[in-house]
Design a protein around this motif. Sequence first.
Motif, PDB file in Angstrom:
ATOM      1  N   GLU A  78       0.696  -1.193  -0.044  1.00 26.53           N
ATOM      2  CA  GLU A  78      -0.085  -0.064   0.121  1.00 26.53           C
ATOM      3  C   GLU A  78       0.833   1.284  -0.141  1.00 26.53           C
ATOM      4  N   ARG A 111       0.619   4.459  -2.705  1.00 24.94           N
ATOM      5  CA  ARG A 111       0.546   6.018  -2.178  1.00 24.94           C
ATOM      6  C   ARG A 111       1.820   6.845  -2.527  1.00 24.94           C
ATOM      7  N   ASP A 127      -7.160   9.996  -6.608  1.00 24.31           N
ATOM      8  CA  ASP A 127      -7.823  10.126  -5.211  1.00 24.31           C
ATOM      9  C   ASP A 127      -6.983   8.785  -4.745  1.00 24.31           C
ATOM     10  N   PRO A 128      -6.085   9.089  -3.929  1.00 25.14           N
ATOM     11  CA  PRO A 128      -5.026   8.063  -3.346  1.00 25.14           C
ATOM     12  C   PRO A 128      -6.031   6.933  -2.748  1.00 25.14           C
ATOM     13  N   GLU A 129      -7.024   7.295  -2.010  1.00 18.65           N
ATOM     14  CA  GLU A 129      -7.906   6.110  -1.468  1.00 18.65           C
ATOM     15  C   GLU A 129      -8.672   5.345  -2.384  1.00 18.65           C
ATOM     16  N   ARG A 130      -9.274   6.023  -3.342  1.00 24.02           N
ATOM     17  CA  ARG A 130      -9.725   5.315  -4.525  1.00 24.02           C
ATOM     18  C   ARG A 130      -8.765   4.359  -5.037  1.00 24.02           C
ATOM     19  N   VAL A 169      -6.255   3.162  -3.892  1.00 23.26           N
ATOM     20  CA  VAL A 169      -5.600   2.095  -2.840  1.00 23.26           C
ATOM     21  C   VAL A 169      -6.849   1.071  -2.877  1.00 23.26           C
ATOM     22  N   THR A 170      -8.169   1.494  -2.925  1.00 24.93           N
ATOM     23  CA  THR A 170      -9.174   0.380  -2.858  1.00 24.93           C
ATOM     24  C   THR A 170      -9.175  -0.448  -4.163  1.00 24.93           C
ATOM     25  N   ARG A 203      -6.441  -2.922  -3.685  1.00 21.64           N
ATOM     26  CA  ARG A 203      -6.836  -4.051  -2.792  1.00 21.64           C
ATOM     27  C   ARG A 203      -7.780  -5.057  -3.595  1.00 21.64           C
TER      28      ARG A 203
END
Length: 137
Positions: free
Chosen positions: A86, A90, A119-122, A124-125, A128
Motif C-alpha cells: 500500500e 501511495r 484520489d489516493p484512497e480510491r 488503494v481500494t 486491494r
Amino acid sequence: MTERKPPGVEFETWVDKQIREATERGEFDGLSGAGKPIPDIDRPRDDMWWVKKKLREENVSLLPPTLALRKEAEEAHAEAMGARTEAAVRRIVTEINAKITAMNARPPAGPPLNRMPFDPERVVTQWREHREGTEGE
C-alpha cells in the motif's frame, strides 16, 4: 587525417590508402562494436533513423507535454495496480499527482491535459480489489 588529397590521385584510391594505413597503425583497434554486425542493417532505409535513435536513447517524447503526461498517468496507475505494498501505491500516486497538479497550474503547451489528480484512497481500494482478484493465480 588532416592530410589533403594530392592532385592527380584518384579519390577512392587516396581514401582507401588512408584507411589501409590507419588500419596498419592500429587506429581502429579496440573500437566498440568491432567484429559485431551493424545494428539495424537489414531495416528499410529511413533518412531520419539517427534522429529517432537519439530520441529513444535520450527518452525524449515527440508528444506535447500534456499528452505525454496523460500517457505517464496511465502508466503510473497501471504501476500502482501492480505494486506490492500500500505504501508503494501511495508513493506512485503522490508522485504522479504532483506532476498532474503542476501541469494543470500552467497554460497548456498542447491540448488540455483533461486529467485530475488521482484520489489516493480510491486507487488503494482499486489496488486491494485487484490484489484480491490475482492472489489465487
